[in-house]
Design a protein around this motif. Structure first.
Motif, mmCIF file in Angstrom:
data_model
loop_
_atom_site.group_PDB
_atom_site.id
_atom_site.type_symbol
_atom_site.label_atom_id
_atom_site.label_comp_id
_atom_site.label_asym_id
_atom_site.label_seq_id
_atom_site.Cartn_x
_atom_site.Cartn_y
_atom_site.Cartn_z
ATOM 1 N N THR A 20 15.495 9.500 68.641
ATOM 2 C CA THR A 20 15.118 10.682 67.871
ATOM 3 C C THR A 20 15.482 11.961 68.629
ATOM 4 O OG1 THR A 20 13.317 9.361 66.937
ATOM 5 C CG2 THR A 20 13.346 11.681 66.405
ATOM 6 N N THR A 21 14.544 12.561 69.353
ATOM 7 C CA THR A 21 14.849 13.773 70.115
ATOM 8 C C THR A 21 14.109 13.742 71.438
ATOM 9 O OG1 THR A 21 13.005 14.939 69.102
ATOM 10 C CG2 THR A 21 15.153 15.238 68.077
ATOM 11 N N THR A 22 14.525 14.564 72.351
ATOM 12 C CA THR A 22 13.802 14.745 73.603
ATOM 13 C C THR A 22 13.523 16.230 73.748
ATOM 14 O OG1 THR A 22 15.788 15.067 74.917
ATOM 15 C CG2 THR A 22 14.984 12.800 74.717
ATOM 16 N N THR A 23 12.700 16.574 74.715
ATOM 17 C CA THR A 23 12.357 17.976 74.928
ATOM 18 C C THR A 23 13.606 18.824 75.112
ATOM 19 O OG1 THR A 23 10.318 17.287 75.976
ATOM 20 C CG2 THR A 23 11.017 19.539 76.359
ATOM 21 N N ALA A 24 14.537 18.364 75.925
ATOM 22 C CA ALA A 24 15.730 19.158 76.209
ATOM 23 C C ALA A 24 16.599 19.338 74.973
ATOM 24 C CB ALA A 24 16.533 18.488 77.321
ATOM 25 N N ALA A 25 16.626 18.343 74.095
ATOM 26 C CA ALA A 25 17.511 18.403 72.937
ATOM 27 C C ALA A 25 16.879 19.105 71.742
ATOM 28 C CB ALA A 25 17.911 16.985 72.525
ATOM 29 N N MET A 26 15.580 19.296 71.767
ATOM 30 C CA MET A 26 14.896 19.821 70.593
ATOM 31 C C MET A 26 14.829 21.340 70.642
ATOM 32 S SD MET A 26 11.324 18.511 69.161
ATOM 33 C CE MET A 26 10.743 18.959 67.558
ATOM 34 N N ALA A 27 15.460 21.990 69.683
ATOM 35 C CA ALA A 27 15.452 23.443 69.633
ATOM 36 C C ALA A 27 14.120 23.950 69.114
ATOM 37 C CB ALA A 27 16.581 23.936 68.739
ATOM 38 N N GLY A 28 13.372 23.118 68.454
ATOM 39 C CA GLY A 28 12.084 23.509 67.903
ATOM 40 C C GLY A 28 12.033 23.181 66.426
ATOM 41 N N PRO A 29 10.920 22.659 65.988
ATOM 42 C CA PRO A 29 10.802 22.296 64.578
ATOM 43 C C PRO A 29 10.635 23.531 63.702
ATOM 44 C CG PRO A 29 8.717 21.959 65.709
ATOM 45 C CD PRO A 29 9.718 22.372 66.747
ATOM 46 N N ALA A 30 10.922 23.367 62.436
ATOM 47 C CA ALA A 30 10.716 24.461 61.490
ATOM 48 C C ALA A 30 9.227 24.774 61.415
ATOM 49 C CB ALA A 30 11.242 24.055 60.114
ATOM 50 N N GLU A 31 8.915 26.024 61.161
ATOM 51 C CA GLU A 31 7.509 26.429 61.036
ATOM 52 C C GLU A 31 6.818 25.558 59.995
ATOM 53 O OE1 GLU A 31 4.446 29.934 61.011
ATOM 54 O OE2 GLU A 31 6.451 30.154 61.796
ATOM 55 N N GLY A 32 5.609 25.148 60.313
ATOM 56 C CA GLY A 32 4.834 24.332 59.395
ATOM 57 C C GLY A 32 5.059 22.837 59.541
ATOM 58 N N THR A 33 5.893 22.437 60.510
ATOM 59 C CA THR A 33 6.195 21.023 60.724
ATOM 60 C C THR A 33 5.206 20.420 61.713
ATOM 61 O OG1 THR A 33 8.544 21.368 60.307
ATOM 62 C CG2 THR A 33 7.952 19.390 61.533
ATOM 63 N N ASP A 48 4.837 4.482 64.330
ATOM 64 C CA ASP A 48 5.283 3.944 63.052
ATOM 65 C C ASP A 48 4.331 4.217 61.893
ATOM 66 O OD1 ASP A 48 7.445 3.037 64.475
ATOM 67 O OD2 ASP A 48 6.757 0.957 64.560
ATOM 68 N N VAL A 49 3.057 3.951 62.083
ATOM 69 C CA VAL A 49 2.091 4.152 60.994
ATOM 70 C C VAL A 49 1.993 5.636 60.655
ATOM 71 C CG1 VAL A 49 -0.333 3.911 60.310
ATOM 72 C CG2 VAL A 49 0.805 2.055 61.538
ATOM 73 N N THR A 50 1.946 6.482 61.671
ATOM 74 C CA THR A 50 1.874 7.921 61.442
ATOM 75 C C THR A 50 3.111 8.403 60.691
ATOM 76 O OG1 THR A 50 0.539 8.220 63.428
ATOM 77 C CG2 THR A 50 1.663 10.174 62.559
ATOM 78 N N GLU A 51 4.277 7.932 61.089
ATOM 79 C CA GLU A 51 5.519 8.332 60.423
ATOM 80 C C GLU A 51 5.504 7.915 58.951
ATOM 81 O OE1 GLU A 51 10.312 8.165 61.298
ATOM 82 O OE2 GLU A 51 9.014 6.701 62.282
ATOM 83 N N LEU A 52 5.044 6.721 58.665
ATOM 84 C CA LEU A 52 4.948 6.239 57.290
ATOM 85 C C LEU A 52 3.982 7.097 56.472
ATOM 86 C CD1 LEU A 52 5.551 4.121 55.100
ATOM 87 C CD2 LEU A 52 3.657 2.777 56.041
ATOM 88 N N LEU A 53 2.824 7.404 57.044
ATOM 89 C CA LEU A 53 1.835 8.207 56.324
ATOM 90 C C LEU A 53 2.346 9.623 56.054
ATOM 91 C CD1 LEU A 53 -1.357 6.932 58.138
ATOM 92 C CD2 LEU A 53 -0.810 6.608 55.717
ATOM 93 N N PHE A 54 3.055 10.206 56.998
ATOM 94 C CA PHE A 54 3.620 11.536 56.754
ATOM 95 C C PHE A 54 4.688 11.481 55.674
ATOM 96 C CE2 PHE A 54 1.422 13.301 60.401
ATOM 97 C CZ PHE A 54 1.179 14.593 59.963
ATOM 98 N N ALA A 55 5.476 10.423 55.648
ATOM 99 C CA ALA A 55 6.476 10.272 54.574
ATOM 100 C C ALA A 55 5.767 10.216 53.225
ATOM 101 C CB ALA A 55 7.315 9.023 54.803
ATOM 102 N N MET A 56 4.637 9.507 53.162
ATOM 103 C CA MET A 56 3.874 9.405 51.919
ATOM 104 C C MET A 56 3.238 10.742 51.538
ATOM 105 S SD MET A 56 2.136 5.697 52.653
ATOM 106 C CE MET A 56 1.108 5.701 51.205
ATOM 107 N N SER A 57 2.877 11.545 52.547
ATOM 108 C CA SER A 57 2.207 12.818 52.278
ATOM 109 C C SER A 57 3.170 13.894 51.800
ATOM 110 C CB SER A 57 1.482 13.319 53.534
ATOM 111 O OG SER A 57 2.399 13.883 54.463
ATOM 112 N N GLY A 58 4.454 13.763 52.166
ATOM 113 C CA GLY A 58 5.422 14.786 51.819
ATOM 114 C C GLY A 58 5.360 16.011 52.720
ATOM 115 N N LYS A 59 4.521 15.978 53.750
ATOM 116 C CA LYS A 59 4.404 17.108 54.685
ATOM 117 C C LYS A 59 5.568 17.073 55.676
ATOM 118 C CE LYS A 59 0.152 18.349 53.448
ATOM 119 N NZ LYS A 59 -0.107 19.566 52.762
ATOM 120 N N PRO A 60 6.055 18.250 56.092
ATOM 121 C CA PRO A 60 7.121 18.290 57.092
ATOM 122 C C PRO A 60 6.675 17.603 58.383
ATOM 123 C CG PRO A 60 6.779 20.470 56.147
ATOM 124 C CD PRO A 60 5.656 19.597 55.662
#
Length: 193
Positions: A20-33, A48-60
């Motif tokens: 996915t990403t690391t600290t050095a590679a991450m420019a920063g998430p969009a506001e509200g993410t 994994d479970v958290t990622e699935l639940l966020f996909a279901m929620s539609g939240k960034p």
């Protein structure tokens, strides 16, 4: 003589294992993410479970994966920060609750975030956002907690200690053939109640 041998700790995770990403590679998430920060290895299912639940929620949502050296640096910065902002994507004014991962950065407005630690807490928060967790019935919430906590019985330390692919295959076979069936039966009974 007479001492039980102790396995040495696992070697530190290298950047080549990062996903996915690391600290050095991450420019920063969009506001509200919401940003879930955890180690770069995939031996654990904590994201994994958290990622699935966020996909279901539609939240960034984004996952930030760290190598061990980045975690140590962030933990040190977190303990030394006087005015921590809670942003684990930053080395400045970082906050890692309890000095541990995973941690979820939750947007609170005005470009600020607050951090939530502890995996079960993060999963319950994500389940509420996804409408999958009861907010108004304590007994129903306790039953949901019981299901989540029963899933913890799948966690196998032996996975981390397996030295090779054959050892990991043995652990996986044990999970699928021996540990998972009674857990699924228990959860089925809980859900039927």
């Amino acid at each position: 003589a007479g001492k039980t041998p102790v396995d040495p700790p696992p070697p530190p995770i290298t950047a080549s294992a990062a996903a996915t990403t690391t600290t050095a590679a991450m420019a920063g998430p969009a506001e509200g993410t919401h940003v879930l920060t955890y180690f770069s290895h995939r031996a654990s299912s904590r994201c994994d479970v958290t990622e699935l639940l966020f996909a279901m929620s539609g939240k960034p949502f984004a996952i930030q994966r760290l190598v061990w050296a980045d975690f140590v640096r962030l933990r040190t910065a977190s303990r030394e920060a006087d005015a921590a902002t809670g942003d684990p994507a930053s080395t400045e004014n970082v906050s890692l609750p309890h000095g541990q991962l995973p941690v979820l950065s939750v947007p609170v407005g005005g470009g600020k975030v607050t951090c939530i630690g502890q995996n079960k807490t993060i999963v319950r928060y994500a389940a509420k956002l996804a409408g999958m967790y009861p907010n108004d019935d304590p007994l129903c919430a306790a039953r949901a907690d019981s299901v989540l906590d029963r899933l913890d019985d799948l966690a196998v330390t032996r996975w981390y200690l397996a030295k090779d692919a054959a050892g990991k295959a043995d652990v996986l076979r044990d999970i699928v053939e021996e540990r998972l069936p009674p857990i699924c039966s228990d959860i089925d009974l809980m859900v039927r109640e």
